[in-house]
Design an enzyme around this catalytic site. Sequence first.
Site, mmCIF file in Angstrom:
data_model
loop_
_atom_site.group_PDB
_atom_site.id
_atom_site.type_symbol
_atom_site.label_atom_id
_atom_site.label_comp_id
_atom_site.label_asym_id
_atom_site.label_seq_id
_atom_site.Cartn_x
_atom_site.Cartn_y
_atom_site.Cartn_z
ATOM 1 N N HIS A 243 1.743 4.976 -2.560
ATOM 2 C CA HIS A 243 1.241 5.837 -3.636
ATOM 3 C C HIS A 243 2.383 6.604 -4.265
ATOM 4 O O HIS A 243 3.393 6.898 -3.615
ATOM 5 C CB HIS A 243 0.172 6.790 -3.106
ATOM 6 C CG HIS A 243 -1.006 6.095 -2.497
ATOM 7 N ND1 HIS A 243 -1.777 5.198 -3.200
ATOM 8 C CD2 HIS A 243 -1.537 6.141 -1.244
ATOM 9 C CE1 HIS A 243 -2.738 4.724 -2.412
ATOM 10 N NE2 HIS A 243 -2.608 5.274 -1.217
ATOM 11 N N HIS B 1 0.838 -1.203 0.000
ATOM 12 C CA HIS B 1 0.000 0.000 0.000
ATOM 13 C C HIS B 1 0.870 1.249 0.000
ATOM 14 O O HIS B 1 1.200 1.813 1.036
ATOM 15 C CB HIS B 1 -0.926 0.003 1.218
ATOM 16 C CG HIS B 1 -1.975 1.068 1.189
ATOM 17 N ND1 HIS B 1 -3.187 0.939 1.832
ATOM 18 C CD2 HIS B 1 -2.016 2.291 0.608
ATOM 19 C CE1 HIS B 1 -3.912 2.028 1.649
ATOM 20 N NE2 HIS B 1 -3.202 2.871 0.910
ATOM 21 N N HIS C 235 -9.865 0.725 -2.984
ATOM 22 C CA HIS C 235 -9.431 1.961 -2.318
ATOM 23 C C HIS C 235 -10.267 3.085 -2.901
ATOM 24 O O HIS C 235 -10.161 3.389 -4.084
ATOM 25 C CB HIS C 235 -7.949 2.209 -2.566
ATOM 26 C CG HIS C 235 -7.325 3.227 -1.640
ATOM 27 N ND1 HIS C 235 -7.891 4.465 -1.412
ATOM 28 C CD2 HIS C 235 -6.186 3.182 -0.891
ATOM 29 C CE1 HIS C 235 -7.112 5.140 -0.565
ATOM 30 N NE2 HIS C 235 -6.080 4.379 -0.226
ATOM 31 N N GLU D 144 0.888 2.705 3.493
ATOM 32 C CA GLU D 144 0.546 4.002 2.893
ATOM 33 C C GLU D 144 1.645 5.034 3.177
ATOM 34 O O GLU D 144 1.405 6.240 3.179
ATOM 35 C CB GLU D 144 -0.800 4.510 3.406
ATOM 36 C CG GLU D 144 -1.475 5.572 2.551
ATOM 37 C CD GLU D 144 -2.777 6.051 3.128
ATOM 38 O OE1 GLU D 144 -2.818 7.185 3.652
ATOM 39 O OE2 GLU D 144 -3.752 5.283 3.070
ATOM 40 N N HIS E 1 -6.831 -0.418 4.154
ATOM 41 C CA HIS E 1 -7.141 0.092 5.493
ATOM 42 C C HIS E 1 -7.810 -0.955 6.378
ATOM 43 O O HIS E 1 -8.765 -0.661 7.093
ATOM 44 C CB HIS E 1 -8.010 1.354 5.399
ATOM 45 C CG HIS E 1 -7.462 2.385 4.455
ATOM 46 N ND1 HIS E 1 -8.138 2.791 3.334
ATOM 47 C CD2 HIS E 1 -6.295 3.061 4.457
ATOM 48 C CE1 HIS E 1 -7.410 3.689 2.679
ATOM 49 N NE2 HIS E 1 -6.280 3.873 3.338
#
Length: 334
Positions: A8, A6, A181, A286, A226
């Site tokens: 980005h 996870h 997501h 994340e 999450h």
Amino acid sequence: MIIDVHGHVTAPDSLYVWKSGLLSHRGAHGVRPPSVSDDQLREAWQAPNPSFGHVSHLDHLDEAGIDIQLISPRPYQMMHSEQPARIVTAFTEAVNDAIHQSVQLFPDRLRGIAGLPQTPETDVAEWTKELRRTVTDLGFVGALLNPDPYEGTRTPPALGDRYWYPLYEALCELDVPAVIHSAGCRPPTREPYSLHFIQEETVAVWSLLSSSVLTDFPDLKIVVSHGGGAIPYQVGRFQPDLVRSGGGSYVDRLRRLWFDTCLYTQDAIELLIRTVGVDRCLFGTEKPGTGSQINPATGGWFDDIHTLVDGIEWLSDGDREALYEKNAVSLFRI
């Protein structure tokens, strides 16, 4: 090895300046993206970033001992509900190209997760063209699935609806997972996008498990971000109805999905693992992102999820190896 499923993309400001122009002229001045050099992109990954606590993306990964990170578009930037459709498609393709370019620059550290041009103006089958391009031509290992392309402005079809079947068919054909997501949200929604993520992921899990999707597509691979929204923590609300109808165990249904550990407390991660089993969990942080702030109580980053996992005393060495590495290697074929 630690694989973070996870993450980005971090990209130069020029990509988002171009996006602002797209939103201003709605494609009237063309949709050609800016040319981003390797040096510009490398600088974005290596330079300290105020949004990341004045630490670079790669330094965050190094500090956490993350060997490989799967990177996707920044979800709140994806603008699926904007019009016309051509600007959504153009921006999605440009971000995916930036992800691919990043993977080429750091092939030992990164893998690509595609964004899809989920504009409600086009059929779902149209979105699969970008899925095929990124997986077949660019070597991506999965794709983001936003359950609310309207971004709060209308009620979308639930993920159990046949509306989504062309996408599920393509995912199974290409044998890559979808990572659920949510993206941005706009009025009339009451919540900020970060809460919208959790709410939409909760509804997504409920919808999938209440439908025939996983029967119709037995090979479909779904990862929920999450920690699965609220569902793993509310299993007790769903189990009685299932027993009443003779439907079996709700936990068994949950275990048809996978869940990442992008939860910022040890208690939450422990409950997730106890509920669905370590074999259905994937390490995800994340990082850098929402949690990249220093926790005054510990002096570490809120998104130092590896320290939370390491603090779970009842995990065996085999459990940790599965959570950190083997589950991701198997599911994403890394």
